[in-house]
Design a protein around this motif. Structure first.
Motif, short mmCIF file in Angstrom:
data_model
loop_
_atom_site.label_atom_id
_atom_site.label_comp_id
_atom_site.label_asym_id
_atom_site.label_seq_id
_atom_site.Cartn_x
_atom_site.Cartn_y
_atom_site.Cartn_z
N ARG A 86 -40.57 3.39 -5.19
CA ARG A 86 -40.07 2.03 -5.02
C ARG A 86 -39.52 1.89 -3.60
O ARG A 86 -38.65 2.66 -3.19
N GLY A 87 -40.04 0.93 -2.86
CA GLY A 87 -39.56 0.68 -1.52
C GLY A 87 -38.54 -0.44 -1.50
O GLY A 87 -38.55 -1.31 -2.38
N GLU A 88 -37.69 -0.43 -0.50
CA GLU A 88 -36.65 -1.45 -0.37
C GLU A 88 -36.96 -2.38 0.80
O GLU A 88 -37.75 -2.05 1.69
N ALA A 89 -36.32 -3.55 0.80
CA ALA A 89 -36.50 -4.50 1.89
C ALA A 89 -36.18 -3.85 3.24
O ALA A 89 -35.18 -3.15 3.38
N ALA A 90 -37.05 -4.07 4.21
CA ALA A 90 -36.87 -3.50 5.55
C ALA A 90 -37.92 -4.09 6.47
O ALA A 90 -38.86 -4.75 6.04
N GLU A 91 -37.76 -3.85 7.77
CA GLU A 91 -38.75 -4.27 8.78
C GLU A 91 -39.04 -5.77 8.72
O GLU A 91 -40.15 -6.21 9.02
N GLY A 92 -38.06 -6.55 8.30
CA GLY A 92 -38.25 -7.98 8.19
C GLY A 92 -38.87 -8.43 6.88
O GLY A 92 -38.95 -9.64 6.62
N PHE A 93 -39.30 -7.50 6.04
CA PHE A 93 -39.84 -7.86 4.73
C PHE A 93 -38.68 -7.94 3.75
O PHE A 93 -37.94 -6.95 3.59
N PRO A 94 -38.49 -9.07 3.05
CA PRO A 94 -37.23 -9.31 2.34
C PRO A 94 -37.15 -8.81 0.91
O PRO A 94 -36.10 -8.96 0.27
N PHE A 95 -38.25 -8.23 0.37
CA PHE A 95 -38.28 -7.90 -1.05
C PHE A 95 -38.47 -6.40 -1.27
O PHE A 95 -38.99 -5.70 -0.39
N PRO A 96 -38.13 -5.92 -2.47
CA PRO A 96 -38.58 -4.58 -2.84
C PRO A 96 -40.10 -4.55 -2.95
O PRO A 96 -40.73 -5.60 -3.13
N TRP A 97 -40.67 -3.38 -2.86
CA TRP A 97 -42.11 -3.22 -2.93
C TRP A 97 -42.41 -1.88 -3.59
O TRP A 97 -41.49 -1.12 -3.87
#
Length: 293
Positions: A86-97
């Motif tokens: 599970r990835g977290e919001a980062a690099e300007g992307f606002p949602f988990p992924w």
């Protein structure tokens, strides 16, 4: 595709992976087609898939996949993606992924679907229904069809010229008195169609996009008979899953509801896969008389 969609591209995915899963930072990233409506999908190396929600309202579906796919995956007769991280919001992307296993197979046209697919899909649906759905989240399609009547009519009113809105509404009205599902909660995929299934040699090798799965009307999965199967094997499929006349009528209604939404919201340009599939579903239904028994 959506007015409030968050833009993504391979370089963003590369940065997200490098920052949070450095063990995979050297793997190539490629966009996946056809485009997903809820998530932007990117292949990561040979055996992984990155899914990023396109809109705020689609985050819940990704979270559902991360939670429930590990429960389903070992017991279903067709492969499904398994979460790897599970990835977290980062690099300007606002949602988990999320990062998932890549499921081998290809999207195909309906003319390439083997008749035996009816047996494969019946086995999948029955296996899914065998899970305890007491604590399942609500699925995409549930409740009475009549509750959606105003929405369907409003969608048809937005059709572009040339769409058979009158035919759709006439068929829709025939489904409105079908008895609602009133049994125990049942797990359903709720969005089975050609975009969400991959094939090998004409038969399903994987079922994707579980973000809308949950406790729903089992007729929403029975609807795959119009979306994926030829007329010659539909009765065999419905018999295999134990569908009675009421379930088949509701399946028809759920498919018409999806046609109504897809044919006004999407276009040949922003989502050709779903647009042309919805046109085909409508044609199939309008050429099929509803079973009354």
């Amino acid at each position: 595709m959506h007015a409030d969609e968050v833009d993504t591209d391979p370089s963003l995915v590369q940065r997200l992976v490098a920052g949070q899963f450095p063990q995979w930072s050297d793997l190539p990233v490629e966009p996946v087609f056809p485009l997903g409506t809820d998530n932007a999908n990117y292949r990561l190396g040979a055996d992984k898939l990155v899914r990023l929600p396109r809109q705020p309202g689609k985050v819940e579906g990704l979270e559902r996949e991360l939670e429930w796919l590990p429960v389903f995956a070992p017991a279903l007769p067709i492969a499904v993606p398994r979460p790897l991280g599970r990835g977290e919001a980062a690099e300007g992307f606002p949602f988990p992924w999320g990062v998932f296993t890549w499921v081998e197979g290809a999207n195909v046209g309906v003319e390439e679907v083997a008749p035996e697919t009816a047996e494969d899909l019946a086995a999948l649906i029955l296996a899914l229904r065998s899970f305890d759905a007491t604590n399942a989240p609500p699925g995409l399609r549930q409740g009475a069809l009549r509750e959606h009547d105003e929405w369907v009519r409003g969608s048809v009113a937005k059709f572009h010229r040339g769409r058979d809105g009158e035919g759709l509404l006439a068929a829709w009205e025939e489904t409105l008195d079908a008895p609602s599902w009133d049994g125990q909660p049942i797990w359903c995929h709720c969005d089975l169609d050609l975009r969400n299934v991959v094939f090998h040699d004409g038969r399903p090798s994987g079922v994707l996009d579980w973000g809308w799965a949950g406790a729903g009307d089992p007729a929403s999965d029975a609807a795959v008979a119009w979306k994926m199967l030829s007329a010659g094997v539909r009765e065999e499929f419905w018999e295999a899953i134990g569908a009675d006349g009421a379930e088949i009528a509701r399946a028809r209604g759920w498919t018409l509801l999806q046609c109504a939404g897809a044919l006004w919201y999407y276009t040949r340009e922003n989502n050709p896969a779903l647009f042309f599939e919805a046109e085909r579903w409508l044609s199939e239904i309008l050429g099929s008389a509803p079973r009354r028994s």
